[in-house]
Design a protein around this motif. Structure first.
Motif: not given
Length: 318
Positions: A283-293
């Protein structure tokens, strides 16, 4: 001459590229080293040397290890240089790559091509003379696949680019085995497949972080064309198959108790991180929340420790 899929902004930048930038000798040497992508080479060697230990069922001859490492380093460096030359137009547009030697014009494309060719020839000679022809042939095939199939065909045309293009990065497992035994077997094939299934989660996590860069230069990485949640679903799916494949080495190679224990623990941690990424991406596209690194760095540690376990198994398990 422009390349297929080359964006207009990149074509303009490439057309306006000037001569080599004046730089100190130290800067130039660092630029040439940078063209070989040393961090990628480190990871490739981590999937070569441990396999040599397992193939030797102990410590392989030091001279053979040195020759394989030198040949493998030069070979991987050669492929990376050719990749940098071909991708210099998009590298100039992307934040992650714009400080490379070619976008900065510290090294000219022609000089880089000559450098890459010399590395490729020397690597083949080293492997053929001091290792064996089978390892040298596999190395050449890996380079050709990476440059001609992945870089020139797949990367700019399909979202499955890294899935099939990643095959080139799987060859070190085969090369490490053939360096010791002179032949192929099912054991290195299983490890080849582990790296194959590891590559998409590893690369898609990085591509999530830099998806705007890839979108800007029209490279259809999966995170560019799919929402983060759907990318995370595929990451979890590949991770499950990767862990299952890693455990397959136990019966195929008849390892001791140590390897399946290590592979099971490492696999559980990796799956936890993959599922955690999926949960963060819902439900989000915010990378700060997703933290893929977080998953990207975890994937590097996973592969390194898994292959260390491969090397240690015959030493610990007897």
């Amino acid at each position: 001459m422009t390349r297929p899929g080359q964006p207009a902004t990149a074509r303009t930048a490439a057309a306006g590229a000037g001569p080599e930038e004046k730089a100190s000798l130290r800067d130039v040497v660092a630029a040439y080293v940078g063209l070989t992508k040393p961090r990628v080479i480190e990871l490739l060697l981590l999937t070569t040397v441990p396999v040599m230990f397992y193939a030797a069922r102990g410590i392989p001859p030091l001279g053979l290890v040195v020759a394989t490492v030198v040949g493998g380093t030069l070979s991987a460096g050669s492929a990376s240089v050719f990749n940098c030359v071909y991708d210099r137009d998009i590298d100039e547009q992307m934040r992650r790559t714009r400080r490379r030697a070619l976008p900065r014009h510290i090294v000219s494309p022609r000089s880089a091509l000559v450098f890459g060719l010399v590395l490729g020839v020397v690597s083949t000679v080293v492997l053929a003379v001091w290792v064996n022809w089978l390892s040298a042939t596999l190395s050449v095939l890996a380079n050709a696949f990476y440059v001609f199939v992945y870089t020139m065909v797949l990367k700019r045309r399909t979202a499955q680019n890294i899935v099939w293009g990643g095959l080139a990065g799987c060859f070190p497992a085969l090369i490490g085995w053939t360096a010791v035994t002179g032949s192929l077997a099912w054991t290195p094939v299983v490890l080849f497949l582990v790296v194959f299934f590891w590559t998409p989660p590893h690369t898609w996590a990085l591509a999530l972080r830099y998806r705007e860069d890839y979108r800007q230069v029209d490279v259809p990485m999966l995170p560019v064309i799919l929402p983060a949640q759907r990318v995370a679903v595929q990451i979890v799916a590949y991770s499950v198959v990767m862990v299952a494949t890693s455990l397959l080495l136990w019966p195929v190679a008849d390892t001791s108790w140590f390897y399946p224990l290590a592979a099971g623990v490492l696999g559980a941690v990796f799956l936890y991180e993959a599922v955690a990424l999926y949960r963060r991406a819902r439900g989000t596209e915010d990378l700060a929340l997703i933290r893929p690194m977080r998953l990207f760095h975890s994937s590097n540690l996973y592969l390194s420790l898994l292959f260390v376990a491969v090397a240690l198994d015959p030493l610990i398990g007897g």
